[in-house]
Design a protein around this motif. Structure first.
Motif, short mmCIF file in Angstrom:
data_model
loop_
_atom_site.label_atom_id
_atom_site.label_comp_id
_atom_site.label_asym_id
_atom_site.label_seq_id
_atom_site.Cartn_x
_atom_site.Cartn_y
_atom_site.Cartn_z
N VAL A 202 0.84 -1.20 0.00
CA VAL A 202 0.00 0.00 0.00
C VAL A 202 0.87 1.25 0.00
O VAL A 202 0.60 2.22 -0.71
CB VAL A 202 -0.95 0.00 1.22
N PHE A 203 1.96 1.21 0.79
CA PHE A 203 2.87 2.36 0.85
C PHE A 203 3.50 2.62 -0.51
O PHE A 203 3.61 3.75 -0.97
CB PHE A 203 3.96 2.09 1.89
N ALA A 204 3.89 1.53 -1.19
CA ALA A 204 4.49 1.67 -2.52
C ALA A 204 3.51 2.27 -3.50
O ALA A 204 3.87 3.11 -4.32
CB ALA A 204 4.98 0.30 -3.03
N ILE A 205 2.24 1.83 -3.42
CA ILE A 205 1.22 2.38 -4.31
C ILE A 205 1.03 3.86 -4.03
O ILE A 205 0.92 4.68 -4.95
CB ILE A 205 -0.11 1.62 -4.14
N SER A 206 1.01 4.23 -2.74
CA SER A 206 0.81 5.64 -2.41
C SER A 206 1.96 6.49 -2.91
O SER A 206 1.75 7.61 -3.38
CB SER A 206 0.63 5.81 -0.90
N LEU A 207 3.18 5.97 -2.83
CA LEU A 207 4.33 6.71 -3.34
C LEU A 207 4.22 6.87 -4.84
O LEU A 207 4.48 7.94 -5.39
CB LEU A 207 5.64 6.00 -2.98
N SER A 208 3.84 5.79 -5.51
CA SER A 208 3.70 5.84 -6.97
C SER A 208 2.64 6.84 -7.37
O SER A 208 2.81 7.59 -8.32
CB SER A 208 3.36 4.46 -7.52
N ALA A 209 1.54 6.86 -6.61
CA ALA A 209 0.45 7.76 -6.96
C ALA A 209 0.87 9.21 -6.81
O ALA A 209 0.37 10.08 -7.51
CB ALA A 209 -0.77 7.46 -6.08
N SER A 210 1.79 9.49 -5.86
CA SER A 210 2.18 10.86 -5.63
C SER A 210 3.22 11.35 -6.62
O SER A 210 3.53 12.52 -6.68
CB SER A 210 2.75 11.01 -4.21
N ASP A 211 3.76 10.42 -7.43
CA ASP A 211 4.80 10.81 -8.38
C ASP A 211 4.26 11.74 -9.45
O ASP A 211 4.97 12.58 -9.96
CB ASP A 211 5.40 9.57 -9.06
N LYS A 212 3.01 11.54 -9.84
CA LYS A 212 2.45 12.29 -10.95
C LYS A 212 1.23 13.06 -10.47
O LYS A 212 0.62 12.73 -9.47
CB LYS A 212 2.08 11.34 -12.08
N TYR A 213 0.88 14.09 -11.20
CA TYR A 213 -0.22 14.94 -10.78
C TYR A 213 -1.51 14.60 -11.52
O TYR A 213 -1.49 13.87 -12.51
CB TYR A 213 0.13 16.41 -11.02
N LYS A 214 -2.61 15.14 -11.04
CA LYS A 214 -3.91 15.02 -11.71
C LYS A 214 -4.21 16.36 -12.36
O LYS A 214 -3.92 17.41 -11.81
CB LYS A 214 -5.01 14.67 -10.70
N ILE A 215 -4.82 16.31 -13.55
CA ILE A 215 -5.12 17.54 -14.28
C ILE A 215 -6.54 17.99 -13.95
O ILE A 215 -7.47 17.19 -13.96
CB ILE A 215 -4.97 17.33 -15.79
N VAL A 216 -6.67 19.26 -13.63
CA VAL A 216 -7.99 19.82 -13.34
C VAL A 216 -8.80 19.87 -14.63
O VAL A 216 -8.37 20.46 -15.62
CB VAL A 216 -7.84 21.23 -12.75
N ASP A 217 -9.97 19.24 -14.60
CA ASP A 217 -10.90 19.30 -15.73
C ASP A 217 -10.22 18.94 -17.05
O ASP A 217 -10.41 19.58 -18.07
CB ASP A 217 -11.50 20.71 -15.84
N GLY A 218 -9.38 17.91 -17.02
CA GLY A 218 -8.65 17.51 -18.22
C GLY A 218 -8.52 16.01 -18.31
O GLY A 218 -8.98 15.26 -17.44
N PRO A 219 -7.88 15.53 -19.38
CA PRO A 219 -7.76 14.08 -19.58
C PRO A 219 -6.86 13.44 -18.53
O PRO A 219 -5.94 14.07 -17.99
CB PRO A 219 -7.13 13.97 -20.97
N LYS A 220 -7.14 12.19 -18.25
CA LYS A 220 -6.32 11.45 -17.31
C LYS A 220 -5.06 10.97 -18.01
O LYS A 220 -5.04 10.75 -19.21
CB LYS A 220 -7.12 10.26 -16.77
#
Length: 652
Positions: free
Chosen positions: A16-34
């Protein structure tokens, strides 16, 4: 048994910790494509206007100057002239420098693979030479540079120079790290060759290869050494950072580590937490600096994209918000949501107006029924500044003490989403408002003073600061005399930012200030832009023809999808528009890996989705006219594979 259970819990915790680190590596775009990521122009050589690098972008009728902080994304082509070079930086810190007479296309940035959970980043070098300092998005990224006869895959922290020669050969030199080249005349005879530190590989036009000694001291390498020496702090960040900052996306961490102490300072404040305060507060110019004032607007992906003049401006203007404070001046609160501009738009007194989006915009979510009323600005109790219409008053609404779910969604009030990193700061500020903290009240009182006003033509100014007016010049004089404001001030647009975008584009089509200098200006118009004006660019002919990347030739590609597709008798395409990997014959794309749990394998296509993918998963209306199409259409959802819903919604 107990130890075994603890061991399982321990391993699960690590996972779970590894997934959370991976998720924080990249950002989410506001009102844009994933899964859509950006780069920007981080340096360009100065010189006479008209001979500098340009950006060729789909949908534009003319190339745009490659100015500092100009946004770049999949599908964009950067072209340098025969006298000036430039530098591109991606949001992991990867740096790509283009030599003179070079053309490079950003094909994809971390596009999801169809067969694995890898992210595919492709750069297509049409001609010229690039110097690359590569830093991966994460361990799953496959980063490659494609030339007419080779695909060069790079390892994390590799520094290499790649040249596409005029005769069709490819020259690869590795200064640090390791690269791997794939080349050959056809899929059956394709070869792979590693190029290690201080080695050189030349792939000839006839697909033979030669190894040679590393050539040191070339003019391009010396230029890169000079840039590295001049900007050592930008590339060798060793500053200790607060732990909360280290948990933010890589783009923010890279900025914090490499730019933070050079252009400002990280501070701990009891009200805001960790913030970054630029030195511009004190010395540029004379203490009256504010965000979203020095720079210009650009149209990109049908949104208004702020292009700052500040050399450090890319990350602070797109990830996080700015807050004004009497004690600190302007401070940046970093976040994990990416937006073209964290700005709030209005249309007042006949002018288009914007200001930095702040914590107060989440507090006053509804400008029509909330505490501000209709363009009214005031705070709790006896503190107030201005109410619209003039002379009207409303009792202040209740103070919000918690964040509602609807505050985190973009709705009628044009709210921007709040990232989790800013929530604690938001609660602190609202608590300060409840106790009537003078510092908090002063911050709120100053909100309208931060508005920047321009007329229709001014939206396209290359230097907004030369055209902009402030609140004191536009609104306050009229507000002092009730009823004297222009009728246009009473227009309450549902979405003034979209109206500004429409006007901006109409200005571009009619010949805006971006391409036409003011009367009497000594600055000559860019001759390349003048020649291109009014003529649509055929990008496929203009930039990609020399690469000869037809379906039959695309076997020189490290993406594992290509090998699997070849075994199935189908082909792989890349869509820069949506940053996707696609298989037209099987009618699947990267978005299906999220939406339907689709996986491409040598056995065909598997999916956890119970319905049929036929005709529904690729771009709408797409059909394949390839001879191999009938072979792949039988391969629909077969066996179960883990997946989740969602994915890119933007269509070609």
């Amino acid at each position: 048994m107990k130890l075994k259970s603890l061991g399982i819990l321990f391993l699960l915790g690590i996972f779970v910790f590894a997934i959370s680190l991976s998720a924080s590596d990249k950002y989410k775009i506001v009102d844009g494509p994933k899964d859509f990521y950006f780069g920007h122009i981080s340096f360009t050589e100065t010189g006479p206007e008209g001979d500098g690098p340009v950006i060729l972008r789909e949908g534009m009728t003319a190339p745009a100057p490659a100015v500092l902080n100009a946004p770049l994304g999949p599908g964009d082509i950067i072209r340098t002239t025969d006298i000036r070079r430039c530098e591109v930086q991606f949001d992991t810190g990867t740096i790509v420098r283009l030599d003179i007479s070079t053309e490079l296309k950003i094909e994809t940035i971390f596009a999801r693979s169809l067969s694995l959970r890898n992210g595919i980043s492709n750069l297509a070098l049409t001609r010229g030479r690039v110097y690359i300092m590569y830093k991966e998005y994460d361990s799953r990224e496959l980063f490659q540079v494609l030339t007419a006869n080779a695909a060069v895959k790079m390892k994390h922290n590799t520094v290499a120079m790649i040249k596409a020669l005029e005769d069709g050969s490819t020259d690869i030199q590795v200064r640090y790290g390791k690269a791997s080249a794939m080349f050959g005349p056809d899929a059956g005879t394709a070869r792979e060759k590693d190029v290690k530190k201080l080695q050189r590989l030349v792939v000839l036009k006839d697909h033979q290869f030669e190894t040679a000694d590393y050539v040191e001291g070339t003019e391009f390498e010396k230029w890169n050494d000079e840039i590295n020496a001049s900007f050592a702090g930008l590339h060798e960040g060793k500053n200790a950072l607060p732990k909360p900052i280290q948990k933010l996306p890589k783009a923010v961490f890279y900025f914090a580590q490499n730019y933070g102490n050079m252009y400002g300072e990280w501070l701990w404040d009891g009200l805001y937490g960790y913030v970054w305060r630029p030195f511009y507060n004190d010395r540029y110019p004379w203490g009256n600096w504010q965000p979203y004032f020095y720079g210009h607007w650009a149209s990109y992906q049908n949104q208004m994209f702020w292009v700052p003049d500040e050399p450090w401006g890319w990350v602070p203007y797109h990830l996080g918000i700015w807050q004004w404070d009497k004690k600190l001046g302007w401070v940046w609160l970093p976040g994990s949501f990416f937006a073209p501009a964290w700005a709030d738009w209005d249309f007042l007194n006949g002018y288009y107006a914007w200001r930095p989006w702040s914590l107060w915009d989440w507090y006053y979510m509804d400008s029509f029924s909330g505490p501000w009323g209709a363009y009214g600005f005031y705070v709790q109790g006896d503190y107030w500044t201005y109410n619209w219409p003039p002379g009207s008053f409303r009792p202040p609404g209740p103070v919000l003490t918690k964040i509602r779910k609807d505050q985190l969604k973009k709705g009628e009030s044009n709210s921007l989403p709040m990232s989790k990193e800013i929530m604690a700061t938001y609660k602190n500020v609202i608590a300060g408002l409840e106790r009537k903290d003078p510092r908090v009240l002063e911050s709120l009182n100053r909100v309208p003073a931060h508005l920047v006003f321009v007329d229709r033509a001014g939206l396209n100014a290359r230097r907004i600061q030369d055209k902009a007016l402030t609140w004191d010049k536009v609104m306050k004089p009229a507000a002092s005399t009730p009823g004297s404001l222009d009728a246009a001030a009473r227009v309450m647009m549902k979405d003034p930012s979209r109206e500004a975008m429409r006007v901006f584009k109409s200005n571009e089509l009619s010949g805006s200030e971006l391409r036409r200098p003011e009367a009497g200006s000594a600055r000559a118009p860019d001759p390349m832009l003048r020649r291109m004006e009014g003529r649509a660019m055929d990008r496929s002919v203009d930039a990609l023809r020399s690469l000869n990347f037809g379906p039959a030739e695309r076997f020189r590609d490290w993406n594992p999808d290509v090998r699997i597709a070849r075994s199935l008798g189908v082909r792989i395409d890349y869509s820069s528009t949506t940053n996707e990997v696609r298989c037209p014959q099987l009618k699947i794309s990267s978005r299906d890996t999220e939406r339907f749990g689709v996986r491409l394998s040598s056995a065909g296509v598997s999916s956890s989705y119970s319905g049929s993918l036929s005709g529904g998963s690729g771009p709408q209306g797409e059909s394949s006219d390839s001879p191999g199409a009938s072979r792949g259409e039988h391969a629909g959802p077969a066996s179960s594979a883990g997946g989740k819903s969602g994915g890119v919604t933007k269509k070609d």
